[in-house]
Design an enzyme around this catalytic site. Structure first.
Site, mmCIF file in Angstrom:
data_model
loop_
_atom_site.group_PDB
_atom_site.id
_atom_site.type_symbol
_atom_site.label_atom_id
_atom_site.label_comp_id
_atom_site.label_asym_id
_atom_site.label_seq_id
_atom_site.Cartn_x
_atom_site.Cartn_y
_atom_site.Cartn_z
ATOM 1 N N ARG A 13 -2.995 -7.417 -5.700
ATOM 2 C CA ARG A 13 -2.668 -6.179 -4.903
ATOM 3 C C ARG A 13 -2.263 -5.610 -4.041
ATOM 4 O O ARG A 13 -0.892 -4.783 -3.756
ATOM 5 C CB ARG A 13 -4.174 -5.267 -5.569
ATOM 6 C CG ARG A 13 -4.439 -4.641 -5.382
ATOM 7 C CD ARG A 13 -4.813 -3.233 -3.963
ATOM 8 N NE ARG A 13 -5.469 -4.491 -3.579
ATOM 9 C CZ ARG A 13 -6.296 -3.649 -2.296
ATOM 10 N NH1 ARG A 13 -5.361 -2.292 -1.699
ATOM 11 N NH2 ARG A 13 -6.996 -4.246 -1.782
ATOM 12 N N ASP A 14 -2.990 -6.098 -2.747
ATOM 13 C CA ASP A 14 -3.051 -6.110 -1.276
ATOM 14 C C ASP A 14 -1.467 -6.044 -1.332
ATOM 15 O O ASP A 14 -1.002 -5.464 -0.474
ATOM 16 C CB ASP A 14 -3.881 -6.682 -0.575
ATOM 17 C CG ASP A 14 -4.413 -5.436 0.724
ATOM 18 O OD1 ASP A 14 -3.443 -5.022 1.325
ATOM 19 O OD2 ASP A 14 -4.982 -6.200 1.604
ATOM 20 N N HIS A 207 -12.240 -9.169 4.774
ATOM 21 C CA HIS A 207 -11.273 -8.946 4.949
ATOM 22 C C HIS A 207 -10.644 -8.433 5.975
ATOM 23 O O HIS A 207 -11.125 -7.324 6.520
ATOM 24 C CB HIS A 207 -11.053 -7.249 3.874
ATOM 25 C CG HIS A 207 -9.804 -7.342 3.978
ATOM 26 N ND1 HIS A 207 -9.413 -7.162 2.261
ATOM 27 C CD2 HIS A 207 -8.270 -6.584 3.669
ATOM 28 C CE1 HIS A 207 -7.930 -6.894 1.963
ATOM 29 N NE2 HIS A 207 -7.568 -6.320 3.269
ATOM 30 N N HIS A 209 -7.293 -9.106 8.586
ATOM 31 C CA HIS A 209 -5.370 -9.101 8.780
ATOM 32 C C HIS A 209 -5.306 -9.619 10.605
ATOM 33 O O HIS A 209 -6.436 -10.144 11.245
ATOM 34 C CB HIS A 209 -5.109 -8.219 9.233
ATOM 35 C CG HIS A 209 -4.821 -7.222 8.231
ATOM 36 N ND1 HIS A 209 -4.585 -6.276 7.331
ATOM 37 C CD2 HIS A 209 -5.629 -7.263 6.514
ATOM 38 C CE1 HIS A 209 -4.352 -5.560 5.994
ATOM 39 N NE2 HIS A 209 -5.596 -6.403 5.706
ATOM 40 N N CYS A 240 -1.789 -1.841 4.423
ATOM 41 C CA CYS A 240 -1.878 -0.055 3.826
ATOM 42 C C CYS A 240 -0.946 0.569 4.316
ATOM 43 O O CYS A 240 -0.259 0.421 5.336
ATOM 44 C CB CYS A 240 -3.079 -0.580 4.489
ATOM 45 S SG CYS A 240 -3.642 1.235 4.082
ATOM 46 N N ASN A 249 -1.744 -9.946 6.338
ATOM 47 C CA ASN A 249 -3.448 -10.541 5.983
ATOM 48 C C ASN A 249 -3.768 -11.672 5.956
ATOM 49 O O ASN A 249 -2.460 -12.259 6.931
ATOM 50 C CB ASN A 249 -3.481 -10.305 4.158
ATOM 51 C CG ASN A 249 -3.670 -8.983 3.525
ATOM 52 O OD1 ASN A 249 -4.798 -8.461 3.760
ATOM 53 N ND2 ASN A 249 -2.755 -8.634 3.206
#
Length: 323
Positions: A13-14, A207, A209, A240, A249
């Protein structure tokens, strides 16, 4: 038994939402299968958003359908609104993730709603979940909790107040996201301690980065104060698209090595994880893949936290030819 952490893979997803090209569905299914074979037991497989906004993820329902066949896997999808939640529940996900921005500016850019409107939307999603699928988990990731490239400083008091609001609105857990890679270890420790004090058992995942090279240090800081669930992305894919400069990430391969080397059990096999990386590269040839461990290999004498010996073949051999 050694201490244990959950590594939640968010690359499908990300990671893919930030890649200009679309990974073909067959390659997505093969990649998710390979990640599961490596031992990952929670994967965010996509998001239910309009295809016009993120065409890379338009086939999420098909990915969910496949992922549900993999034993022991918690299938997660991101949903920004009630419509997305309804579609995700219909597809059969096990957990919904709702992004709520701590930054007012990022909230408008990312989901086109104010923070207050997103809390109201979360309340509607929680009611829908309770009505249609009470067994489905509902988590919130507080985006830009450590700073925002659009707004700048995000006051910690506002982050904690927002965390309390989303729990009151029906979230099972609330985590903190360093969407723009601005966090440092001291800030991570401080803010997670405050989160735990404010919402108790509802405090969720980190979460983080690696935009400025502090991703693993920040993960370790979160672990030091009791966080046991971490999001990461294979090969460091992701960021993002609605936050300028938000890239990188934490690399799943490096994060697994960090914890296993420390004697903390992840349940992930690094050789099989690198094999999953090769599947990803075949689907996105030429896409830059990041990570130190895949390039350097495992050090002599490495053993997993549970005492397992790694495969005999050097890790570097499994990544020959990969960027």
């Amino acid at each position: 038994m050694p201490a244990t952490v959950l590594i939640s893979e968010v690359g499908p997803r990300d990671g893919l939402q930030s890649v200009a090209r679309t990974l073909p569905l067959a390659h997505k299914l093969a990649w998710v299968t390979a990640l599961h074979a490596a031992g990952l037991r929670e994967i965010e497989v996509g998001s239910f958003v309009p295809a016009a906004r993120l065409p890379q993820l338009a086939d999420t329902a098909a990915v969910v359908d496949h992922a549900r066949t993999l034993p022991g896997l918690t299938v997660v999808a991101l949903v920004p609104n009630l419509q997305g939640a309804r579609a995700a529940i219909a597809a059969g996900v096990h957990k919904l993730t709702v992004p709520v921005s701590a930054s007012a500016a990022h909230s408008l850019a990312n989901v086109r709603k104010t923070r207050e409107q997103m809390v109201d939307e979360l309340r509607r999603i929680a009611a829908l979940r309770a009505d249609l699928a009470p067994q489905v988990g509902l988590e919130v990731g507080l985006s830009t909790a450590f700073g925002c490239t659009l707004q700048g400083l995000v006051p910690e008091d506002e982050v904690i107040a927002l965390a309390e609001q989303v729990v009151a609105a029906g979230a099972d857990e609330v985590g903190l996201s360093d969407t723009t890679g601005m966090a440092d270890p001291a800030q991570v420790r401080r803010l997670f301690r405050r989160l735990q004090a404010a919402v108790g058992r509802h405090a969720g995942a980190a979460h983080l980065h690696n935009t400025r090279g502090l991703g693993l240090a920040n993960c370790l800081a979160a672990f030091d104060v009791g966080v046991t669930s971490f999001d990461s992305s294979q090969a460091g894919l992701g960021g993002c698209p609605y936050a300028p400069g938000a890239s990188g990430n934490v690399v799943t391969e490096d994060l697994v090595f960090l914890f296993e080397r420390m004697g903390v059990h992840t349940g992930v096999d690094l050789h099989r994880l690198v094999a999953a990386r090769a599947v990803l590269q075949r689907g996105l040839p030429g896409e830059p893949l990041h990570g130190m461990v895949p390039e350097a290999g495992l050090p002599p004498g490495f053993v997993y936290a549970d005492g397992r010996q790694p495969d005999a073949d050097p890790l570097r051999a499994a990544t020959a030819g990969l960027a």
